[in-house]
Design an enzyme around this catalytic site. Structure first.
Site, PDB file in Angstrom:
ATOM      1  CG  LEU A  37     -21.047  10.079 -19.314  1.00 54.44           C
ATOM      2  CD1 LEU A  37     -21.792   9.320 -20.235  1.00 54.44           C
ATOM      3  CD2 LEU A  37     -20.549  11.537 -19.812  1.00 54.44           C
ATOM      4  CG  ASP A  38     -21.328  15.654 -14.484  1.00 52.55           C
ATOM      5  OD1 ASP A  38     -20.613  15.043 -13.624  1.00 52.55           O
ATOM      6  OD2 ASP A  38     -20.719  16.852 -15.198  1.00 52.55           O
ATOM      7  N   PRO A  39     -24.980  12.960 -14.133  1.00 57.16           N
ATOM      8  CG  PRO A  39     -25.830  12.568 -11.989  1.00 57.16           C
ATOM      9  CD  PRO A  39     -24.672  13.569 -12.664  1.00 57.16           C
TER      10      PRO A  39
END
Length: 300
Positions: A37-39
């Protein structure tokens, strides 16, 4: 310890950051995650410990569900809220019906251009490393499967969608492409992963839950069994003789119609034994074994 944690990733933390925290809390080296998942995104990220890490590959075929907030009228170089603004256009004329009418074009098998800020490699270098140097390169289109898009609402300039998709889909690219189709540009404002195959946000754990379990000495109690990762595979119960062959690395033959790519094997006592794959000669080979072979008896 061996098992799976269904973690609700908080914003601002990388997927590897989640793994690092789990590794520290469990004092365990062998830890991996099942889907990045993106930050800035939040939501479900399954984390695997010990022998369960061997099952991560079987999640590549499962469906994922995301709740996305997309802001119209603005584009960024990363296609999300983390990037620099590259374009602004008026979106006052965009209506909910216009959005609804555009969504069917994003259903089914589609092609996407990966964002420059992504982990895709170009000549051995991650795109995000090139992007941070101000370098933009041509990216090859990639196929993605979109199984459903639910329109949840539009309060200009922000619209809300629920998207069910397959492996390798960039929700950021959907936001960008939708903005281009509407003629006003768009970026992904927020993203929540609500489900990842058998793992759901409603039953996920916060990192604080892990710390609480650690304080109570109950870390093992919150682990899901390894077989939770293969619940989507066809299941078969075999006799002791067949399972003994599998755990000793030997193939078996089965009388059955159809041939799935893999099956989860259980014993008559409902113990998860192995994952098996078919061979071209019609036999089934143990791909992953989770029961130990019985020790050989000494001859009298």
């Amino acid at each position: 310890m061996n098992g799976i944690l269904n973690i609700n990733k908080p914003p601002g933390l990388t997927s590897f950051g989640v793994v690092s925290k789990v590794r520290h809390i469990y004092s365990q080296k062998k830890v991996g995650h099942g889907g990045m998942l993106d930050p800035s995104a939040t939501g479900v990220i399954p984390v695997f410990l010990g022998s369960a890490t061997r099952l991560i590959e079987y999640l590549s075929s499962v469906r994922k569900t995301y709740l996305a907030e997309i802001e119209l009228g603005t584009e960024t170089d990363s296609y999300d809220s983390e990037g620099e603004i590259t374009s602004r256009k008026s979106c006052e004329h965009i209506t909910a019906d216009m959005v609804r009418n555009a969504l069917p074009d994003f259903l089914g098998e589609i092609t996407q251009i990966p964002p420059m800020y992504s982990a895709v490699k170009h000549r051995g270098v991650r795109l995000y490393n090139l992007a941070r140097q101000g370098i933009e390169v041509e990216r090859n289109p990639r196929k993605a499967a979109i199984y459903g898009i639910e329109f949840l609402g539009f309060a200009s300039p922000v619209l809300r969608l629920r998207i069910e998709c397959g492996h390798g889909t960039y929700i950021r690219s959907i936001a960008f492409d939708l903005g281009r189709k509407l003629g006003c540009g768009a970026y992904l404002k927020t993203l929540v992963r609500e489900s990842y195959g058998p793992f759901h946000l409603t039953t996920s754990l916060d990192l604080a839950d892990l710390e609480a379990a650690e304080n109570k000495g109950r870390l093992a109690d919150i682990l899901l069994p390894p077989e939770a990762a293969v619940g989507h595979l066809p299941r078969i119960t075999l006799d002791d003789e067949s399972i003994t062959r599998l755990v000793n690395g030997l193939e078996i033959r089965l009388e059955m119609t159809g041939q799935p790519e893999a099956m989860a094997v259980y014993s008559a006592e409902n113990r998860f034994a192995a994952v098996i794959r078919p061979e071209t000669d019609g036999s089934w080979h143990p791909a992953k074994v989770f029961l130990s072979p019985c020790p050989k008896k000494n001859a009298d």
